[in-house]
Scaffold this active site. Structure first.
Site, short mmCIF file in Angstrom:
data_model
loop_
_atom_site.label_atom_id
_atom_site.label_comp_id
_atom_site.label_asym_id
_atom_site.label_seq_id
_atom_site.Cartn_x
_atom_site.Cartn_y
_atom_site.Cartn_z
N ASP A 36 -17.71 21.28 -28.94
CA ASP A 36 -19.00 20.65 -28.67
C ASP A 36 -19.80 21.59 -27.77
OD1 ASP A 36 -21.07 18.92 -28.37
OD2 ASP A 36 -19.97 17.39 -27.27
N CYS A 49 5.54 5.74 -34.79
CA CYS A 49 5.26 6.81 -33.84
C CYS A 49 6.46 7.00 -32.91
CB CYS A 49 3.99 6.51 -33.03
SG CYS A 49 4.19 5.32 -31.68
N CYS A 91 6.98 4.10 -30.31
CA CYS A 91 7.48 2.83 -30.84
C CYS A 91 8.90 2.95 -31.38
CB CYS A 91 6.54 2.29 -31.91
SG CYS A 91 4.97 1.68 -31.25
N HIS A 138 1.02 6.85 -29.02
CA HIS A 138 0.85 5.69 -29.90
C HIS A 138 -0.60 5.53 -30.35
CE1 HIS A 138 1.10 1.66 -31.56
NE2 HIS A 138 0.02 1.39 -30.84
#
Length: 374
Positions: A94, A311, A314, A340
């Site tokens: 950016d 993921c 988890c 996550h």
């Protein structure tokens, strides 16, 4: 300039949603795509190896921040931003326009650029459209953004019109600088559409940027204090007047509902600090909406954030354990929640692509939003 840089592979039958491919020298970028934000050449609390494991194809870095520290010369000396950060895939930089916009008390906008004070030591600096392009080329950015001027929501119409006009002027100067300074074909340049929330001005800016020789088009000046409904309305309206042969990027949009609404209008690229920022505050995305891990009910909840999520977090940890970490200010809580949340957005887009492939995107979007809520 495009040279088959972007290809549309599949369009949804019932919406403007589409699947595409950006043919980057550093690997194909499948779109729609979410770009995790590595403001200072690092995605907060996430290692590059973890991003690799999640299939991340591109990250965003911010010229304003890396210009201030470590500095462009240090990055050049390291061999470019990819070698400096040890990230081999694509990087979008950016221009710093939004950061300058957000520091209104320590900057001054002029017709030929922006004067601002460093947030690190208070020293004075000046960005011109040409300098911004030259610096991004010097560090080896894969996709560079032009210097633009963003307006706050409900800004005076005269101020919005002046900012939009200045952004278009700077866009033309940026293309000239790009053609003068570039020394290879690896870097690409995107223009930015401004115009505040004036529909006629947005249309004019979108058409004007589309007529310029950019590789992609970004919608800027959204998510600057307006409601989600207004963001969605303006995104949908403006996208109609962009050159759809090029990738369309909505800057600063990264909540699940916002992403799905964007895909519905044919948006190809998204970025936002949201998934990592809310992680540091103890929040996580789930298909039923955000949860706050600080809530008492998670103290003895020994299930993962989402039971069907694959993921790393988890697969290995419970909400009770992550709550314990967050409560005790252990940095691992931010790491696990960030992994996550980024993975959640990647999987959401993966599922959106599957729905587009089956010409079923509208139902997919509506079903998700009905469960997720606001």
């Amino acid at each position: 300039m495009m040279n088959n840089y972007f290809e549309v592979l599949k369009k949804d039958a019932g919406s403007y949603a589409r699947i595409g491919r950006i043919n980057s020298p550093r690997g194909i970028i499948e779109t729609p795509v979410f770009m995790p934000v590595g403001t200072k050449a690092s995605v907060k609390a996430v290692l590059k190896e973890q991003l690799d494991d999640m299939g991340c194809m591109i990250i965003l870095s911010n010229l304003y921040h890396i210009y201030l520290s470590p500095g462009i010369e240090i990055i050049k000396k390291a061999g470019g931003i990819h070698k400096f950060s040890s990230w081999s895939r694509s990087i979008l930089t950016d221009s710093g326009g939004f950061q300058v916009f957000s520091l209104s008390d320590i900057r001054k906008i002029k017709d030929d650029g922006v004067e601002f004070k460093s947030i690190i030591d208070g020293s004075s600096h000046f960005f011109t459209p040409e300098k911004v392009i030259k610096m991004q080329l010097d560090i080896g950015s894969d996709i560079m953004m032009v210097l633009d001027e963003c307006s706050i929501f409900n800004a005076d119409e005269r101020v919005v019109a002046e900012a939009a006009g200045r952004t278009l002027k700077w866009a033309r100067q940026s293309i000239k600088a790009y053609n003068i300074f570039r020394n290879n074909d690896n870097s690409r340049i995107f223009g930015i559409v401004q115009g505040g929330f004036n529909r006629n001005l947005r249309k004019y800016c979108a058409q004007s940027v589309s007529e310029m020789d950019f590789d992609g088009i970004a919608l800027g000046g959204l998510s600057v204090g307006e409601s989600r409904d207004i963001t969605t309305e303006m995104m949908g309206y403006t996208s109609q007047f962009t050159d759809r042969r090029k990738p369309l990027y909505v800057m600063g949009l990264g909540d699940p509902v916002g992403i799905l609404n964007g895909i519905n209008f044919g948006v190809d690229m998204f970025d936002c600090v949201l998934p990592t920022r809310i992680s540091r505050n103890g929040s996580a995305f789930t298909k039923y909406g955000k949860i706050n891990i600080k809530n008492k009910k998670y103290s003895d909840d020994f299930y993962p954030i989402e039971e069907d999520c694959n993921c790393y977090s988890c697969r290995n940890y419970s909400k009770a354990y992550i709550k314990h970490l967050h409560k005790n200010k252990e940095i691992v809580s931010s790491i696990l929640l960030s992994i996550h949340n980024i993975n959640f957005l990647f999987e959401l887009i993966k599922n959106a692509k599957a729905a587009i492939s089956q010409n079923n995107y509208t139902k997919f979007k509506n079903d998700f939003i009905s469960k997720y809520g606001s």
